[in-house]
Design an enzyme around this catalytic site. Structure first.
Site, PDB file in Angstrom:
ATOM      1  N   GLU A  53    -120.479  -9.304 -48.009  1.00 16.05           N
ATOM      2  CA  GLU A  53    -120.805  -8.736 -46.700  1.00 16.05           C
ATOM      3  C   GLU A  53    -122.254  -8.253 -46.703  1.00 16.05           C
ATOM      4  O   GLU A  53    -122.707  -7.618 -47.645  1.00 16.05           O
ATOM      5  CB  GLU A  53    -119.859  -7.555 -46.404  1.00 16.05           C
ATOM      6  CG  GLU A  53    -120.090  -6.919 -45.049  1.00 16.05           C
ATOM      7  CD  GLU A  53    -119.042  -5.848 -44.746  1.00 16.05           C
ATOM      8  OE1 GLU A  53    -118.387  -5.357 -45.682  1.00 16.05           O
ATOM      9  OE2 GLU A  53    -118.882  -5.512 -43.559  1.00 16.05           O
ATOM     10  N   TYR A  57    -112.722  -1.821 -32.465  1.00 12.29           N
ATOM     11  CA  TYR A  57    -113.488  -1.779 -33.702  1.00 12.29           C
ATOM     12  C   TYR A  57    -114.495  -2.931 -33.715  1.00 12.29           C
ATOM     13  O   TYR A  57    -114.147  -4.065 -33.360  1.00 12.29           O
ATOM     14  CB  TYR A  57    -112.589  -1.897 -34.947  1.00 12.29           C
ATOM     15  CG  TYR A  57    -113.437  -2.129 -36.174  1.00 12.29           C
ATOM     16  CD1 TYR A  57    -114.121  -1.067 -36.765  1.00 12.29           C
ATOM     17  CD2 TYR A  57    -113.656  -3.407 -36.670  1.00 12.29           C
ATOM     18  CE1 TYR A  57    -114.974  -1.267 -37.828  1.00 12.29           C
ATOM     19  CE2 TYR A  57    -114.518  -3.626 -37.743  1.00 12.29           C
ATOM     20  CZ  TYR A  57    -115.166  -2.552 -38.312  1.00 12.29           C
ATOM     21  OH  TYR A  57    -116.023  -2.763 -39.357  1.00 12.29           O
ATOM     22  N   HIS A  91    -122.937  -9.940 -39.395  1.00 14.07           N
ATOM     23  CA  HIS A  91    -122.068  -9.377 -38.366  1.00 14.07           C
ATOM     24  C   HIS A  91    -122.580  -9.765 -36.979  1.00 14.07           C
ATOM     25  O   HIS A  91    -123.726  -9.457 -36.639  1.00 14.07           O
ATOM     26  CB  HIS A  91    -122.058  -7.852 -38.436  1.00 14.07           C
ATOM     27  CG  HIS A  91    -121.377  -7.308 -39.655  1.00 14.07           C
ATOM     28  ND1 HIS A  91    -121.140  -5.958 -39.833  1.00 14.07           N
ATOM     29  CD2 HIS A  91    -120.871  -7.914 -40.747  1.00 14.07           C
ATOM     30  CE1 HIS A  91    -120.524  -5.762 -40.983  1.00 14.07           C
ATOM     31  NE2 HIS A  91    -120.353  -6.933 -41.566  1.00 14.07           N
ATOM     32  N   GLU A 140    -109.567 -10.218 -41.839  1.00 14.84           N
ATOM     33  CA  GLU A 140    -109.685  -9.033 -42.694  1.00 14.84           C
ATOM     34  C   GLU A 140    -108.785  -7.897 -42.228  1.00 14.84           C
ATOM     35  O   GLU A 140    -108.673  -7.632 -41.033  1.00 14.84           O
ATOM     36  CB  GLU A 140    -111.146  -8.573 -42.680  1.00 14.84           C
ATOM     37  CG  GLU A 140    -111.381  -7.313 -43.483  1.00 14.84           C
ATOM     38  CD  GLU A 140    -112.846  -6.893 -43.459  1.00 14.84           C
ATOM     39  OE1 GLU A 140    -113.691  -7.698 -43.013  1.00 14.84           O
ATOM     40  OE2 GLU A 140    -113.134  -5.770 -43.862  1.00 14.84           O
ATOM     41  N   ASP A 176    -112.439  -9.036 -38.422  1.00 17.50           N
ATOM     42  CA  ASP A 176    -111.851  -7.829 -39.013  1.00 17.50           C
ATOM     43  C   ASP A 176    -110.907  -7.167 -38.005  1.00 17.50           C
ATOM     44  O   ASP A 176    -111.353  -6.675 -36.963  1.00 17.50           O
ATOM     45  CB  ASP A 176    -112.974  -6.861 -39.407  1.00 17.50           C
ATOM     46  CG  ASP A 176    -112.487  -5.716 -40.287  1.00 17.50           C
ATOM     47  OD1 ASP A 176    -111.251  -5.553 -40.430  1.00 17.50           O
ATOM     48  OD2 ASP A 176    -113.339  -4.987 -40.825  1.00 17.50           O
ATOM     49  N   HIS A 181    -109.149  -4.552 -38.818  1.00 17.69           N
ATOM     50  CA  HIS A 181    -109.332  -3.130 -39.124  1.00 17.69           C
ATOM     51  C   HIS A 181    -108.034  -2.345 -38.966  1.00 17.69           C
ATOM     52  O   HIS A 181    -108.033  -1.246 -38.436  1.00 17.69           O
ATOM     53  CB  HIS A 181    -110.460  -2.535 -38.273  1.00 17.69           C
ATOM     54  CG  HIS A 181    -111.407  -1.681 -39.055  1.00 17.69           C
ATOM     55  ND1 HIS A 181    -111.431  -0.307 -38.973  1.00 17.69           N
ATOM     56  CD2 HIS A 181    -112.353  -2.002 -39.966  1.00 17.69           C
ATOM     57  CE1 HIS A 181    -112.367   0.173 -39.779  1.00 17.69           C
ATOM     58  NE2 HIS A 181    -112.934  -0.831 -40.396  1.00 17.69           N
ATOM     59  N   HIS A 234    -116.528  -4.902 -50.364  1.00 19.41           N
ATOM     60  CA  HIS A 234    -116.922  -4.200 -49.139  1.00 19.41           C
ATOM     61  C   HIS A 234    -118.408  -3.827 -49.215  1.00 19.41           C
ATOM     62  O   HIS A 234    -118.831  -3.224 -50.200  1.00 19.41           O
ATOM     63  CB  HIS A 234    -116.056  -2.941 -49.026  1.00 19.41           C
ATOM     64  CG  HIS A 234    -116.146  -2.250 -47.704  1.00 19.41           C
ATOM     65  ND1 HIS A 234    -116.422  -0.899 -47.581  1.00 19.41           N
ATOM     66  CD2 HIS A 234    -115.979  -2.715 -46.450  1.00 19.41           C
ATOM     67  CE1 HIS A 234    -116.412  -0.575 -46.304  1.00 19.41           C
ATOM     68  NE2 HIS A 234    -116.146  -1.644 -45.586  1.00 19.41           N
ATOM     69  N   ARG A 266    -111.060  -7.079 -51.035  1.00 18.09           N
ATOM     70  CA  ARG A 266    -112.162  -6.476 -50.258  1.00 18.09           C
ATOM     71  C   ARG A 266    -112.441  -5.034 -50.672  1.00 18.09           C
ATOM     72  O   ARG A 266    -112.812  -4.203 -49.840  1.00 18.09           O
ATOM     73  CB  ARG A 266    -111.760  -6.469 -48.780  1.00 18.09           C
ATOM     74  CG  ARG A 266    -111.896  -7.770 -48.074  1.00 18.09           C
ATOM     75  CD  ARG A 266    -113.295  -8.050 -47.601  1.00 18.09           C
ATOM     76  NE  ARG A 266    -113.775  -7.109 -46.603  1.00 18.09           N
ATOM     77  CZ  ARG A 266    -115.041  -6.794 -46.447  1.00 18.09           C
ATOM     78  NH1 ARG A 266    -115.963  -7.307 -47.224  1.00 18.09           N
ATOM     79  NH2 ARG A 266    -115.423  -5.935 -45.506  1.00 18.09           N
ATOM     80  N   GLU A 324    -110.372  -2.711 -48.386  1.00 14.47           N
ATOM     81  CA  GLU A 324    -111.490  -1.764 -48.414  1.00 14.47           C
ATOM     82  C   GLU A 324    -111.017  -0.312 -48.478  1.00 14.47           C
ATOM     83  O   GLU A 324    -111.792   0.561 -48.846  1.00 14.47           O
ATOM     84  CB  GLU A 324    -112.430  -1.987 -47.224  1.00 14.47           C
ATOM     85  CG  GLU A 324    -111.922  -1.501 -45.888  1.00 14.47           C
ATOM     86  CD  GLU A 324    -112.880  -1.843 -44.753  1.00 14.47           C
ATOM     87  OE1 GLU A 324    -113.250  -3.021 -44.631  1.00 14.47           O
ATOM     88  OE2 GLU A 324    -113.252  -0.942 -43.994  1.00 14.47           O
TER      89      GLU A 324
HETATM   90 MG    MG Z   1    -113.553  -4.062 -42.901  1.00 16.47          MG
END
Ligand code: MG
Length: 442
Positions: free
Chosen positions: A377, A195, A159, A274, A248, A250, A350, A321, A300
């Site tokens: 991840e 996010y 990340h 994502e 992402d 989100h 996830h 995910r 997720e």
């Molecule tokens: Mg995510």
């Protein structure tokens, strides 16, 4: 009678095989493994890092033989603990821990109403522990029970997040120098919350809100979309295309704006985009798939098996995910992985900090044994977390390694866990609001 005959035949067949120990007839059950019983189920709540972890320990009638599983729902951990202690524990006590599929299927319908995240997590805790026990009894790592390793380790994505583009670029370059070939990038929007990377909401933005709105962090889709396109323009120009970049969304923007973003990012050849849509909007994936080449990752927040299946069977997404404990654990996840393989959908389970090291081990065993693995991840475990969970998967040079011990390979030190009790009952999300005061998805 038929039973006894079958058992005698099996004994005779086994006796003919050199190196196969012969079990006493009284030890042989109809299913072929010496019968054991589940004698106790313990729920261990611990917070060695930032996240509220829920771990289940299933003990058996064989002294010293137990398994552990992940039942972590960071936001509502005490609800999961109650579901296990009050309902699942009495349901499984006395059952044979080798009957993993029967226990999963019967526990799944035991509440009549099903597919909720609390009960799914509770079931995942029991389920993971049963796979751990089976691996220990077989003296094999769980990945071996899933068909065996077809890769030496699981490639990870790291990340990177920052408030400024040069700082973000530095992070990506640092990960690349450490061996990572996949990096998720998130850039804060000037003046706005967000996010993955966030700014304090500026006074200028607060002044743009209507009279009567309560103070809150502010997120707006349009500046976020514009900022994200600028981020990829910058990074690709500076770094080139030899690193795979992920992002992402989100589920924070309206469906059509997500499509605009996905199309605008096509020249930047993402590894995946994502959660461009919320679970409530999944039928938009059909539209997105037909209109953009940007690879799509989703899932997720899925808790129901009817959520992911149309997306996979119609090939509307590229990566699944799912948060494995949220759907009920390894027993269902391994079936989803196999189903995805048939449709060319890759796995990207996830795996941030709200998955315990036991849950990360479950992810990893699937990663190692799934041909259609896509990416894993990364989460960096703190020293305290590693102390509580000896044997947690190891990270090196952009890869996640299993330790090859029998079962899931990770243990729980209960004394160490007790030194990190919960600091609260869990955490609620959902503080960001639009300019007009309406709530934004977390
Ligand atoms: Mg995510």
């Amino acid at each position: 009678m038929l039973h006894n005959m079958l058992a005698m035949n099996r004994r005779a067949a086994l006796a003919a095989l050199p190196g196969v120990p012969l079990l006493a007839q009284s030890q042989i059950t109809p299913r072929g493994l010496p019968a054991l019983k589940i004698t106790d189920v313990k729920v261990i709540l611990t917070q060695p890092g930032g996240d509220h972890l829920v771990i289940v320990k299933v003990l058996t009638s064989e002294p010293g033989l137990y398994g552990i599983g992940c039942a972590t729902h960071r936001e509502r951990p005490l609800a999961v603990a109650t579901a296990i202690e009050q309902y699942l524990k009495p349901f499984v006590l006395g059952k044979n821990p080798a009957d993993i599929e029967d226990i999963w299927q019967s526990a799944y319908v035991s509440s009549y109403f099903r597919s909720g995240v609390t009960l799914n997590n509770a079931l995942s805790g029991i389920d993971g522990a049963l796979w751990d026990i089976l691996g220990k009894r077989a003296n094999l790592p769980v990945y071996q029970l899933l068909g065996g390793k077809l890769r030496a380790a699981a490639p990870l994505y790291a990340h990177a997040s920052a408030r400024e583009l040069p700082a973000l670029e530095d992070q990506v370059r640092r990960y690349m120098s450490e061996g990572y070939r996949h990096v998720r990038v998130q850039l804060a929007v000037p003046g706005f919350s967000g996010y993955g990377a966030s700014n304090p909401t500026s006074e200028e933005v607060q002044k743009a809100r209507p009279r009567g709105v309560q103070p809150s962090p502010v997120f707006e889709p349009t500046p976020y979309v514009n900022n994200t396109i600028k981020m990829f323009d910058y990074l690709r120009q500076k770094i080139g295309f030899d690193v795979d970049l992920l992002h992402d969304v989100h589920e924070r923007v309206p469906p059509n704006q997500a499509l605009v973003l996905a199309k605008a990012l096509e020249p930047h050849r993402l590894f995946f985009l994502e959660d461009p849509l919320a679970p409530e909007d999944v039928h938009w994936f059909q539209v997105m798939r037909q209109q953009t080449t940007t690879p799509l990752a989703m899932g997720e927040l899925f808790v129901n098996r009817n959520e992911w299946l149309p997306l996979v069977a119609n090939r509307w997404i590229d990566f699944i995910r799912i948060h494995i404990s949220a759907i009920g654990g390894l027993s269902l996840a391994r079936k989803i992985a196999c189903c995805c393989e048939m449709f060319g959908v890759r796995t990207a389970w996830h795996g941030p900090g709200n998955v315990s090291p036991v849950g990360h081990a479950v992810n990893l065993h699937l990663d190692l044994a799934s041909y259609n693995f896509g990416i894993q991840e990364q989460n960096l475990f703190s020293a305290a977390t590693r102390e509580v969970f000896p044997g947690a998967p190891e990270i090196s040079g952009g890869y996640l390694y299993a330790n090859d011990r029998p079962g899931l390979g990770v243990d729980l030190d209960e004394k160490a866990a007790a030194r990190f009790p919960y600091k609260g009952a869990g955490g609620s999300r959902g503080n960001d609001r639009r300019l007009d005061g309406s709530i934004v998805r977390p």
